[in-house]
Motif scaffolding. Structure first.
Motif, PDB file in Angstrom:
ATOM      1  N   VAL A 289     -36.282  19.770  60.459  1.00 43.44           N
ATOM      2  CA  VAL A 289     -37.694  19.429  60.256  1.00 43.44           C
ATOM      3  C   VAL A 289     -38.611  20.533  60.784  1.00 43.44           C
ATOM      4  N   HIS A 290     -38.134  21.302  61.759  1.00 39.81           N
ATOM      5  CA  HIS A 290     -38.950  22.359  62.353  1.00 39.81           C
ATOM      6  C   HIS A 290     -40.275  21.819  62.889  1.00 39.81           C
ATOM      7  N   GLU A 291     -40.164  20.780  63.678  1.00 38.42           N
ATOM      8  CA  GLU A 291     -41.372  20.196  64.265  1.00 38.42           C
ATOM      9  C   GLU A 291     -41.949  21.162  65.305  1.00 38.42           C
ATOM     10  N   CYS A 292     -43.269  21.283  65.339  1.00 38.28           N
ATOM     11  CA  CYS A 292     -43.900  22.123  66.362  1.00 38.28           C
ATOM     12  C   CYS A 292     -43.928  21.352  67.678  1.00 38.28           C
ATOM     13  N   LYS A 293     -43.614  22.045  68.776  1.00 39.08           N
ATOM     14  CA  LYS A 293     -43.480  21.357  70.071  1.00 39.08           C
ATOM     15  C   LYS A 293     -44.617  21.740  71.025  1.00 39.08           C
ATOM     16  N   ALA A 294     -45.006  20.764  71.839  1.00 36.38           N
ATOM     17  CA  ALA A 294     -46.125  20.973  72.770  1.00 36.38           C
ATOM     18  C   ALA A 294     -45.730  21.951  73.866  1.00 36.38           C
ATOM     19  N   CYS A 295     -46.714  22.737  74.309  1.00 41.07           N
ATOM     20  CA  CYS A 295     -46.500  23.639  75.440  1.00 41.07           C
ATOM     21  C   CYS A 295     -46.557  22.837  76.733  1.00 41.07           C
ATOM     22  N   ASN A 296     -45.956  23.398  77.789  1.00 39.75           N
ATOM     23  CA  ASN A 296     -46.046  22.781  79.108  1.00 39.75           C
ATOM     24  C   ASN A 296     -46.906  23.680  79.986  1.00 39.75           C
ATOM     25  N   CYS A 297     -48.128  23.243  80.279  1.00 44.29           N
ATOM     26  CA  CYS A 297     -49.019  24.038  81.118  1.00 44.29           C
ATOM     27  C   CYS A 297     -49.307  23.312  82.432  1.00 44.29           C
ATOM     28  N   ASN A 298     -48.492  22.331  82.761  1.00 39.44           N
ATOM     29  CA  ASN A 298     -48.635  21.590  84.012  1.00 39.44           C
ATOM     30  C   ASN A 298     -50.046  21.050  84.219  1.00 39.44           C
ATOM     31  N   GLY A 299     -50.753  20.832  83.124  1.00 46.69           N
ATOM     32  CA  GLY A 299     -52.090  20.249  83.221  1.00 46.69           C
ATOM     33  C   GLY A 299     -53.181  21.250  83.559  1.00 46.69           C
ATOM     34  N   PHE A 300     -52.851  22.546  83.592  1.00 44.06           N
ATOM     35  CA  PHE A 300     -53.854  23.531  83.971  1.00 44.06           C
ATOM     36  C   PHE A 300     -54.438  24.283  82.782  1.00 44.06           C
ATOM     37  N   SER A 301     -53.970  23.985  81.555  1.00 43.48           N
ATOM     38  CA  SER A 301     -54.536  24.628  80.374  1.00 43.48           C
ATOM     39  C   SER A 301     -54.274  23.751  79.162  1.00 43.48           C
ATOM     40  N   ASN A 302     -55.137  23.853  78.166  1.00 45.86           N
ATOM     41  CA  ASN A 302     -54.861  23.161  76.900  1.00 45.86           C
ATOM     42  C   ASN A 302     -54.747  24.164  75.765  1.00 45.86           C
ATOM     43  N   LYS A 303     -54.451  25.428  76.133  1.00 47.49           N
ATOM     44  CA  LYS A 303     -54.278  26.464  75.114  1.00 47.49           C
ATOM     45  C   LYS A 303     -52.991  27.222  75.381  1.00 47.49           C
ATOM     46  N   CYS A 304     -52.277  27.560  74.319  1.00 45.50           N
ATOM     47  CA  CYS A 304     -51.081  28.373  74.508  1.00 45.50           C
ATOM     48  C   CYS A 304     -50.813  29.146  73.230  1.00 45.50           C
TER      49      CYS A 304
END
Ligand code: CA
Length: 431
Positions: A289-304
């Motif tokens: 499916v090649h689903e896009c996966k969320a980044c892990n920024c430990n709650g300190f950013s919402n951009k990656c």
């Protein structure tokens, strides 16, 4: 994998024609019979009567047929002049076939062009010609060879003057292309079937050869007319949407966009959603499916952003951008340079004195590394018995212990002059 429904992408989409009978005033046209007939029935076309609107309306069956028609050979539409019919699809589609139902005899030479994206140039999709080499400079070829599968082919299959009306043309985009059987693994063919715009270029009329005598009625009996253009296609969503939504813009033009799933975004779901760059974007296939996966920024950013090297090293490619609270690292997992982790995981500035410190980076307790003769958590003062705070650190005063006041060597931190006992003199209390 999600797939939008198969549709006629041309249906009721207004095509543009560079020449239409009636647009430049009423023009006479005559009905084509077979060669040698001397009496012809002629008529004149009214404005709007053969509008390009009729290329993509409902009616193409023999009764109740509607069609678009060009001016005639008398008006100079014959080769090397051409008549173009252009279809703007409004977004990318995966094209399965293009079907054209002619009302006039089929042309001696015509071609289909496409744009892979709206910004790109026209490229040939398929040639139809009884004179492939003379008209298009290519050899007649019914099937593509491996390694050259994204080249337009030329066929003479549809270039006979008969039937005089109702001749069909079918162009299947993958026919005769070997990798069609492994389409999911062929990026070349995936791009080959992609089009945002299509153009039918009518290049050379078929004739019986009688036009050379210049008889007006003969010239007026040669024209192009098409009853229907259908484009069998699916909205291109790269396997990430099953619904394609239509939007009518205020200026009447139509745009379409996929309703993306699997955390993808874009009109063709061609990228990952902003915070979903931990794995590389990929087209969905039956097995992945090649689903896009969320980044892990430990709650300190919402951009990656996606970092290929990082992905290959760690299996997680999401690199966080603009970490808050003085944090840094691919996951905002550590303090920025020259900061240290204080109590409660808060990053505090080291504030190392740039003159007295070896480095601006402090240790985990916030202590800086001092140059020789310098002291203090921040390395901002000379150590006892040292003087002259400079980039080289502080110099030792060298006070004589027995001559010093209270037998404790100490000196002026600016001048380095030692503080002596009574009756003892000298810069170092030796006299
Ligand atoms: Ca029609």
């Amino acid at each position: 994998r999600c797939i939008p429904e198969f549709e006629n992408a041309a249906f009721m989409v207004q095509m543009e024609a560079t020449n239409t009978c009636g647009d430049n005033g009423m023009k006479v046209y005559c009905i084509q019979t077979s060669y040698g007939t001397s009496t012809r029935s002629c008529d004149s076309c009214q404005p709007g009567q053969f509008s390009s609107y009729y290329l993509t309306d409902l009616h193409y069956e023999q009764d109740n047929q509607t069609w678009w028609q060009s001016e005639t050979m008398k008006e100079g539409i014959q080769y090397p002049n051409q008549v173009n019919l252009t279809l703007h699809l409004g977004k990318a589609y995966d094209i399965t076939y293009v079907r054209i139902v002619f009302y006039s005899p089929r042309p001696q030479s015509f071609a289909i062009y496409k744009k892979t994206s709206e910004e790109r140039v026209w490229e040939p999709f398929q040639y139809f010609s009884a004179s492939c080499r003379d008209t298009y400079g290519v050899q007649e070829q019914r099937a593509a060879e491996l390694g050259a599968e994204t080249r337009a082919l030329c066929t003479s299959e549809y270039s006979d003057i008969s039937p005089l009306s109702g001749g069909n043309v079918l162009f299947s985009t993958l026919e005769g292309r070997p990798s069609a059987f492994t389409f999911d693994n062929s990026p070349e063919l995936q791009e080959w079937v992609t089009a945002t715009d299509l153009r039918i270029s009518l290049d050379r009329l078929n004739t019986f050869g009688d036009e050379i005598f210049g008889d007006v009625q003969v010239l007026q009996s040669y024209w192009y007319a098409i009853a229907d253009v259908a484009v069998g296609a699916r909205c291109k969503c790269n396997g990430h949407a099953s619904v394609c939504e239509t939007q009518e813009l205020p200026d009447g033009t139509r745009t379409r966009a996929c309703r993306c799933e699997h955390n993808t975004a874009g009109r063709e779901c061609e990228r990952c959603l902003d915070f979903y760059n931990d794995a590389p974007w990929g087209r969905a296939s039956p097995t992945n499916v090649h689903e896009c996966k969320a980044c892990n920024c430990n709650g300190f950013s919402n951009k990656c952003e996606f970092d290929k090297d990082l992905y290959e090293r760690t299996g997680h490619g999401g690199r966080c951008i603009d970490c808050a609270e003085n944090r840094d690292g691919a996951n905002c997992e550590r303090c920025k340079e020259n900061f240290f982790q204080g109590s409660g995981d808060i990053c505090l500035p080291c504030n190392c004195n740039p003159t007295g410190s070896r480095s601006l980076q402090c240790n985990a307790e916030g202590k800086c590394q001092c140059k020789p003769g310098v002291t203090g958590d921040k390395c901002d003062v000379c150590a006892p018995n040292h003087y002259e705070f400079t980039n080289q650190g502080c110099k030792p005063c060298g006070c004589n212990e027995s001559g010093s006041y209270a037998n404790t060597p100490q000196c002026d931190p600016q001048t380095g002059v030692c503080l002596c006992k009574q009756n003892v003199e000298g810069r170092r209390c030796r006299e």
